[in-house]
Write an enzyme that holds these catalytic residues in place. Sequence first.
Site, PDB file in Angstrom:
ATOM      1  N   ALA A  65       0.985  -1.225   0.002  1.00  0.00           N
ATOM      2  CA  ALA A  65       0.005  -0.128   0.128  1.00  0.00           C
ATOM      3  C   ALA A  65       0.830   1.067   0.070  1.00  0.00           C
ATOM      4  O   ALA A  65       0.454   2.243  -0.407  1.00  0.00           O
ATOM      5  CB  ALA A  65      -0.725  -0.029   1.149  1.00  0.00           C
ATOM      6  N   THR A  66       1.992   1.212   0.426  1.00  0.00           N
ATOM      7  CA  THR A  66       3.054   2.507   0.576  1.00  0.00           C
ATOM      8  C   THR A  66       3.853   2.383  -1.085  1.00  0.00           C
ATOM      9  O   THR A  66       4.804   3.131  -0.851  1.00  0.00           O
ATOM     10  CB  THR A  66       3.863   2.402   1.715  1.00  0.00           C
ATOM     11  OG1 THR A  66       4.540   1.162   1.841  1.00  0.00           O
ATOM     12  CG2 THR A  66       2.960   2.681   2.873  1.00  0.00           C
TER      13      THR A  66
ATOM     14  N   ALA B  19       0.860   1.630  -6.047  1.00  0.00           N
ATOM     15  CA  ALA B  19      -0.241   2.091  -5.464  1.00  0.00           C
ATOM     16  C   ALA B  19      -0.255   3.929  -5.373  1.00  0.00           C
ATOM     17  O   ALA B  19      -1.583   4.355  -5.595  1.00  0.00           O
ATOM     18  CB  ALA B  19      -0.276   1.667  -3.917  1.00  0.00           C
TER      19      ALA B  19
ATOM     20  N   ARG C  69       4.908  -3.028   5.258  1.00  0.00           N
ATOM     21  CA  ARG C  69       5.732  -3.217   6.570  1.00  0.00           C
ATOM     22  C   ARG C  69       5.738  -2.322   7.392  1.00  0.00           C
ATOM     23  O   ARG C  69       5.622  -2.511   8.605  1.00  0.00           O
ATOM     24  CB  ARG C  69       7.205  -3.838   5.829  1.00  0.00           C
ATOM     25  CG  ARG C  69       7.694  -4.948   6.307  1.00  0.00           C
ATOM     26  CD  ARG C  69       9.096  -5.197   6.125  1.00  0.00           C
ATOM     27  NE  ARG C  69       9.657  -5.617   7.221  1.00  0.00           N
ATOM     28  CZ  ARG C  69       9.549  -6.997   7.757  1.00  0.00           C
ATOM     29  NH1 ARG C  69       9.033  -7.837   6.871  1.00  0.00           N
ATOM     30  NH2 ARG C  69       9.940  -7.562   8.910  1.00  0.00           N
TER      31      ARG C  69
ATOM     32  N   LYS D 252       2.369  -8.078 -12.827  1.00  0.00           N
ATOM     33  CA  LYS D 252       3.489  -8.947 -13.130  1.00  0.00           C
ATOM     34  C   LYS D 252       4.759  -8.678 -12.671  1.00  0.00           C
ATOM     35  O   LYS D 252       4.734  -7.580 -11.460  1.00  0.00           O
ATOM     36  CB  LYS D 252       3.561  -8.562 -14.649  1.00  0.00           C
ATOM     37  CG  LYS D 252       4.184  -7.051 -14.962  1.00  0.00           C
ATOM     38  CD  LYS D 252       4.371  -6.841 -16.343  1.00  0.00           C
ATOM     39  CE  LYS D 252       5.675  -7.194 -16.670  1.00  0.00           C
ATOM     40  NZ  LYS D 252       6.467  -5.960 -16.617  1.00  0.00           N
TER      41      LYS D 252
ATOM     42  N   ASP E 137      -2.279  -7.175 -16.902  1.00  0.00           N
ATOM     43  CA  ASP E 137      -1.379  -6.889 -18.016  1.00  0.00           C
ATOM     44  C   ASP E 137      -1.900  -5.405 -18.352  1.00  0.00           C
ATOM     45  O   ASP E 137      -2.935  -5.288 -18.898  1.00  0.00           O
ATOM     46  CB  ASP E 137      -1.326  -7.756 -19.196  1.00  0.00           C
ATOM     47  CG  ASP E 137      -0.473  -7.212 -20.489  1.00  0.00           C
ATOM     48  OD1 ASP E 137      -0.465  -6.080 -20.666  1.00  0.00           O
ATOM     49  OD2 ASP E 137      -0.010  -8.073 -20.722  1.00  0.00           O
ATOM     50  N   HIS E 138      -1.155  -4.185 -17.949  1.00  0.00           N
ATOM     51  CA  HIS E 138      -1.976  -3.204 -17.856  1.00  0.00           C
ATOM     52  C   HIS E 138      -2.104  -2.570 -19.216  1.00  0.00           C
ATOM     53  O   HIS E 138      -2.637  -1.665 -19.685  1.00  0.00           O
ATOM     54  CB  HIS E 138      -1.237  -2.293 -17.150  1.00  0.00           C
ATOM     55  CG  HIS E 138       0.280  -1.414 -17.790  1.00  0.00           C
ATOM     56  ND1 HIS E 138       1.419  -2.272 -17.777  1.00  0.00           N
ATOM     57  CD2 HIS E 138       0.511  -0.451 -18.179  1.00  0.00           C
ATOM     58  CE1 HIS E 138       2.206  -1.580 -18.256  1.00  0.00           C
ATOM     59  NE2 HIS E 138       1.873  -0.571 -18.613  1.00  0.00           N
TER      60      HIS E 138
ATOM     61  N   GLU F 164      10.315   3.491 -25.598  1.00  0.00           N
ATOM     62  CA  GLU F 164      10.095   4.295 -24.299  1.00  0.00           C
ATOM     63  C   GLU F 164      11.693   4.762 -24.213  1.00  0.00           C
ATOM     64  O   GLU F 164      12.645   4.703 -24.820  1.00  0.00           O
ATOM     65  CB  GLU F 164      10.414   3.164 -22.963  1.00  0.00           C
ATOM     66  CG  GLU F 164       9.255   2.503 -22.933  1.00  0.00           C
ATOM     67  CD  GLU F 164       9.260   1.813 -21.763  1.00  0.00           C
ATOM     68  OE1 GLU F 164       9.143   2.699 -20.436  1.00  0.00           O
ATOM     69  OE2 GLU F 164       9.790   0.541 -21.537  1.00  0.00           O
TER      70      GLU F 164
ATOM     71  N   ASP G 194      10.537  -8.880 -19.702  1.00  0.00           N
ATOM     72  CA  ASP G 194       9.729  -7.761 -19.219  1.00  0.00           C
ATOM     73  C   ASP G 194       8.414  -7.072 -20.169  1.00  0.00           C
ATOM     74  O   ASP G 194       7.561  -6.517 -19.634  1.00  0.00           O
ATOM     75  CB  ASP G 194      10.798  -6.201 -18.995  1.00  0.00           C
ATOM     76  CG  ASP G 194      10.037  -5.058 -18.270  1.00  0.00           C
ATOM     77  OD1 ASP G 194       9.542  -5.419 -17.242  1.00  0.00           O
ATOM     78  OD2 ASP G 194      10.232  -3.998 -18.757  1.00  0.00           O
TER      79      ASP G 194
ATOM     80  N   HIS H 130       3.158  -7.739 -22.780  1.00  0.00           N
ATOM     81  CA  HIS H 130       2.318  -6.520 -23.502  1.00  0.00           C
ATOM     82  C   HIS H 130       2.349  -6.983 -25.079  1.00  0.00           C
ATOM     83  O   HIS H 130       1.343  -6.788 -25.684  1.00  0.00           O
ATOM     84  CB  HIS H 130       3.050  -5.389 -22.927  1.00  0.00           C
ATOM     85  CG  HIS H 130       3.103  -5.112 -21.498  1.00  0.00           C
ATOM     86  ND1 HIS H 130       2.216  -5.444 -20.717  1.00  0.00           N
ATOM     87  CD2 HIS H 130       4.094  -4.573 -21.002  1.00  0.00           C
ATOM     88  CE1 HIS H 130       2.680  -5.039 -19.530  1.00  0.00           C
ATOM     89  NE2 HIS H 130       3.942  -4.692 -19.685  1.00  0.00           N
TER      90      HIS H 130
ATOM     91  N   LYS I 222      14.102   0.454 -24.303  1.00  0.00           N
ATOM     92  CA  LYS I 222      14.295   1.617 -23.371  1.00  0.00           C
ATOM     93  C   LYS I 222      15.414   2.532 -23.966  1.00  0.00           C
ATOM     94  O   LYS I 222      16.135   1.936 -24.910  1.00  0.00           O
ATOM     95  CB  LYS I 222      14.831   0.982 -22.043  1.00  0.00           C
ATOM     96  CG  LYS I 222      13.852   0.163 -21.286  1.00  0.00           C
ATOM     97  CD  LYS I 222      13.918   0.280 -19.889  1.00  0.00           C
ATOM     98  CE  LYS I 222      12.949  -0.639 -19.219  1.00  0.00           C
ATOM     99  NZ  LYS I 222      11.425  -0.011 -19.111  1.00  0.00           N
TER     100      LYS I 222
HETATM  101  C1  BG6 Z   1       5.811  -2.350 -17.741  1.00  0.00           C
HETATM  102  C2  BG6 Z   1       7.492  -2.688 -17.774  1.00  0.00           C
HETATM  103  O1  BG6 Z   1       5.027  -3.612 -17.672  1.00  0.00           O
HETATM  104  O2  BG6 Z   1       5.762  -1.769 -18.760  1.00  0.00           O
HETATM  105  C3  BG6 Z   1       8.323  -1.541 -17.835  1.00  0.00           C
HETATM  106  O3  BG6 Z   1       7.606  -3.498 -16.483  1.00  0.00           O
HETATM  107  C4  BG6 Z   1       7.852  -0.530 -18.748  1.00  0.00           C
HETATM  108  O4  BG6 Z   1       9.503  -1.745 -17.740  1.00  0.00           O
HETATM  109  C5  BG6 Z   1       6.316  -0.260 -18.885  1.00  0.00           C
HETATM  110  O5  BG6 Z   1       8.507   0.605 -18.698  1.00  0.00           O
HETATM  111  C6  BG6 Z   1       5.787   0.492 -20.041  1.00  0.00           C
HETATM  112  O6  BG6 Z   1       4.339   0.742 -19.806  1.00  0.00           O
HETATM  113  P1  BG6 Z   1       3.793   2.070 -20.560  1.00  0.00           P
HETATM  114  O7  BG6 Z   1       2.186   2.170 -20.287  1.00  0.00           O
HETATM  115  O8  BG6 Z   1       4.471   3.083 -20.147  1.00  0.00           O
HETATM  116  O9  BG6 Z   1       3.875   1.645 -22.129  1.00  0.00           O
END
Ligand code: BG6
Length: 499
Positions: free
Chosen positions: A16-17, A21, A49, A151, A180-181, A219, A238, A243, A343
């Site tokens: 939570a910290t 979050a 913690r 993840k 998986d955002h 990125e 990663d 993704h 990256k």
């Molecule tokens: C995450 C990775 O799942 O997605 C990161 O662990 C990455 O390394 C990130 O930076 C990228 O997400 P987004 O939404 O900024 O493209």
Amino acid sequence: MKETKNPAALILLFGATGDLAKRKLYPSLFNLYRKGLLSNKFAVLGVARREKTNEEFQNWVKESVQTFGESNDQLSDFVKHFYYQSHDVTNSESYRQLKTTVDNLDQLYTLEGNRIFYLAMSPEFFGTVAEHLKEERLTQTNGFKRLVIEKPFGHDLASAKELNNQIRTAFSENEIYRIDHYLGKEMVQNIEVIRFANAIFEPLWNNRHISNIQVTSSEVLGVEERARYYDKNGALRDMMQNHMLQMVSLLAMEPPIKLTTEEIRSEKVKVLRALRPFNKEEVHKYFVRGQYGNGVIDGKQVPAYREESMVQPESNTETYVAAKLMIDNFRWAGVPFYVRTGKRMQTKSTKIVVQFKDMPMNLYYKNGSSLNPNLLVIHIQPEEGITLHLNVKKTGQSVETTPVKLNFSNKSVDGMNTPEAYEKLLFDCLRGDATNFTHWDEVALSWSFVDKISEVWSTEKAVFPNYEAGSMGPIEADHLLAQDGFFWWPIADFDIDNC
Ligand code: BG6
């Protein structure tokens, strides 16, 4: 019909910290609250913690919404739903104390026993937490229980299986929400709609009309403070395992017979099953790995990956990966899916370019001019929209052609920012809709595909660094396409605002 408002629920938030979050979860929950999408019968019990009082925690949540989200005068009422308990994830007594608080909150807010256990914490504890939740009977409830898990889900197939077995002792597959955002992103969700709600695309969406598909997620940021995790994983694990393969499966899947979670997942799974596996020689031919050296980004000199703190000075970890994926089924046989992510690249952008085949003959060929192929560009981020590239007649007497772009920009139509991925995913989870979360079958198939690549890479030392920070990656990634007569469409040219 799904409810438009969330049911009563307690969210028990581990970590939570933490950063996730603070940056994503609290602002997203507050967005749901201020939009009236959250039932008033909700409480969040944050655990971590360090020691904190409820009041300190509420202030922390307030601050995080003010810093990373959109705040308004409902914020004070919102944070009253937040409680805190210091917790040791390995200690049974700590879970017993949690249970008492959870039961009290359940009564206080009439939460009907509905519980979401959200693990926004270091993955090494996922299994331990799930097992303790069961042992200390936190999962014994009359309402629903769901486990939300961030993840990475394992490091390879073997570790993912082990983790899955651990969490399955306490939760059934349909109670597990693996985040998986990317699946929460507006335009990733739109891939399906673009394909299956438009009569003009679906008949062309196959190897007779599409020459190749390119998926880029670049990125600008480097490894930041995450080297401890990243140096053991790299871009393949990663980004590619989750993704990128998720986007590919949405692009390639067959139309589901219904829009249910099961039907959609089952079509995605078929794509992952049809991914061509590669042997050692083919890995060299179909995959390119890279690691950034130093370079200039936004006018500032930035260090090489190997000079970042917590990174091994001789690190063999890739910060970039490009691949030519082949999907061996009737629809896609022969169509390469080129995928790249890295990256410290030139620009932050996620885009999909669908390149259609050339006309069988060019009637407008003149002075060496050639027709541009038709492209459908799906802009995932930072801008959201679609662009269709066509050829039309140049104005005037001649019959020369000129390329034009038909543009749809999501933000300009709505006039407002689309919701954060996390806002949608939290909303889905509270309502019990798991469509935009990854099923175990998808996780397992993705790992087994990716493992074959990492097995080869882990035994061969790469010549790193091989791309400059601020560039679009190693030159070998261009060769990957050039050998097939293609090139990466320069994604900066597709900036929707310039169209
Ligand atoms: C995450 C990775 O799942 O997605 C990161 O662990 C990455 O390394 C990130 O930076 C990228 O997400 P987004 O939404 O900024 O493209």
